[in-house]
Design a protein around this motif. Structure first.
Motif, PDB file in Angstrom:
ATOM      1  N   HIS A 142       0.822  -1.205   0.000  1.00  0.00           N
ATOM      2  CA  HIS A 142       0.000   0.000   0.000  1.00  0.00           C
ATOM      3  C   HIS A 142       0.860   1.261   0.000  1.00  0.00           C
ATOM      4  O   HIS A 142       0.527   2.255  -0.662  1.00  0.00           O
ATOM      5  N   ILE A 145       1.893   1.892  -3.581  1.00  0.00           N
ATOM      6  CA  ILE A 145       0.812   2.355  -4.459  1.00  0.00           C
ATOM      7  C   ILE A 145       0.398   3.775  -4.098  1.00  0.00           C
ATOM      8  O   ILE A 145       0.267   4.645  -4.974  1.00  0.00           O
ATOM      9  N   PHE A 222      -7.419  -3.136  -1.923  1.00  0.00           N
ATOM     10  CA  PHE A 222      -6.720  -2.528  -3.063  1.00  0.00           C
ATOM     11  C   PHE A 222      -7.794  -2.030  -4.036  1.00  0.00           C
ATOM     12  O   PHE A 222      -8.042  -2.618  -5.087  1.00  0.00           O
TER      13      PHE A 222
END
Length: 234
Positions: A142, A145, A222
């Motif tokens: 995470h 991203i 996600f």
């Protein structure tokens, strides 16, 4: 065979997230106020500086409390959620979204009246072993991203001495906000697609923060849930 229930299917697709982020776009945004909102928010920055110091200290204390007892002390939890809520309101007003002209309240408490709000369900029990790894190791995908969404963007080039050289880059979020303020300046409208995406990035970031701050054990999805409200609340 019975027909599929659409409401049930939607519930399966979008289960209620324990971290819920709301950001309702002000339909009557000023064409020019975005120029000064970051300046008007300076008193909030000062208060939030000290609140985030307390947030960090309490998170460290909560780490040991969870490790020993499997519980996040409720008073500490409520305070840290309040700091996150306050921060989100200021970001929504002056920094990462620019979604309202209404000045944010100096408050840790939830408010249905303000355009931006944040709710995190209190966990009765937390996994004592996960506390050792979720804030750094498990959250790495995470971090990568979210970091790419917040910092990735366009590289500027300059021509000098018969060659092109990179002169820095503009983060993606800054490019999107530039599009938004140009839309406001010339049309008095915030482009909806840009708004939905910007709030979606903020929502993803806040979910990761809550997980890394040991507030929940559920792994953040996600998924870029765009728009003003969580999917199940639209």
């Amino acid at each position: 065979m019975e027909p599929e229930n659409p409401a049930y299917s939607a519930e399966l697709a979008y289960p209620v997230n324990p971290v819920r982020v709301r950001g309702d776009l002000d339909p009557a945004l000023s064409r020019w106020m975005w120029l000064v909102k970051w300046l008007l928010a300076i008193p909030h920055y000062i208060v939030l500086f000290f609140l985030h110091i307390a947030y960090f200290v309490l998170t460290v204390i909560a780490f040991f409390a969870i490790l020993i007892t499997g519980k996040y002390p409720r008073a500490m939890f409520d305070f840290n959620v309040g700091v996150m809520r306050w921060t989100w309101r200021v970001e929504f007003y002056a920094l990462s979204v620019l979604g309202t002209d209404k000045y944010p309240p100096f408050s840790l408490k939830s408010s249905e009246e303000y355009a931006a709000d944040l709710q995190i369900d209190y966990p009765e029990r937390l996994h004592r072993g996960l506390v050792l790894v979720k804030w750094w190791l498990l959250a790495i995908p995470h971090y990568l991203i979210v970091g790419a969404m917040l910092t990735g963007g366009t590289t500027l080039y300059m021509y000098d001495d018969d060659e092109w050289s990179g002169a820095g880059s503009i983060p993606l979020i800054s490019i999107l906000l530039l599009v938004a303020v140009i839309g406001l300046l010339f049309t008095a409208r915030y482009p909806k697609g840009v708004y939905d995406f910007v709030v979606g990035v903020s929502r993803w970031t806040i979910r990761v923060q809550a997980y890394a701050s040991l507030m929940r054990d559920e792994y953040p999805p996600f998924r870029l849930d765009q728009g003003a409200r969580e999917p199940e609340n639209r």
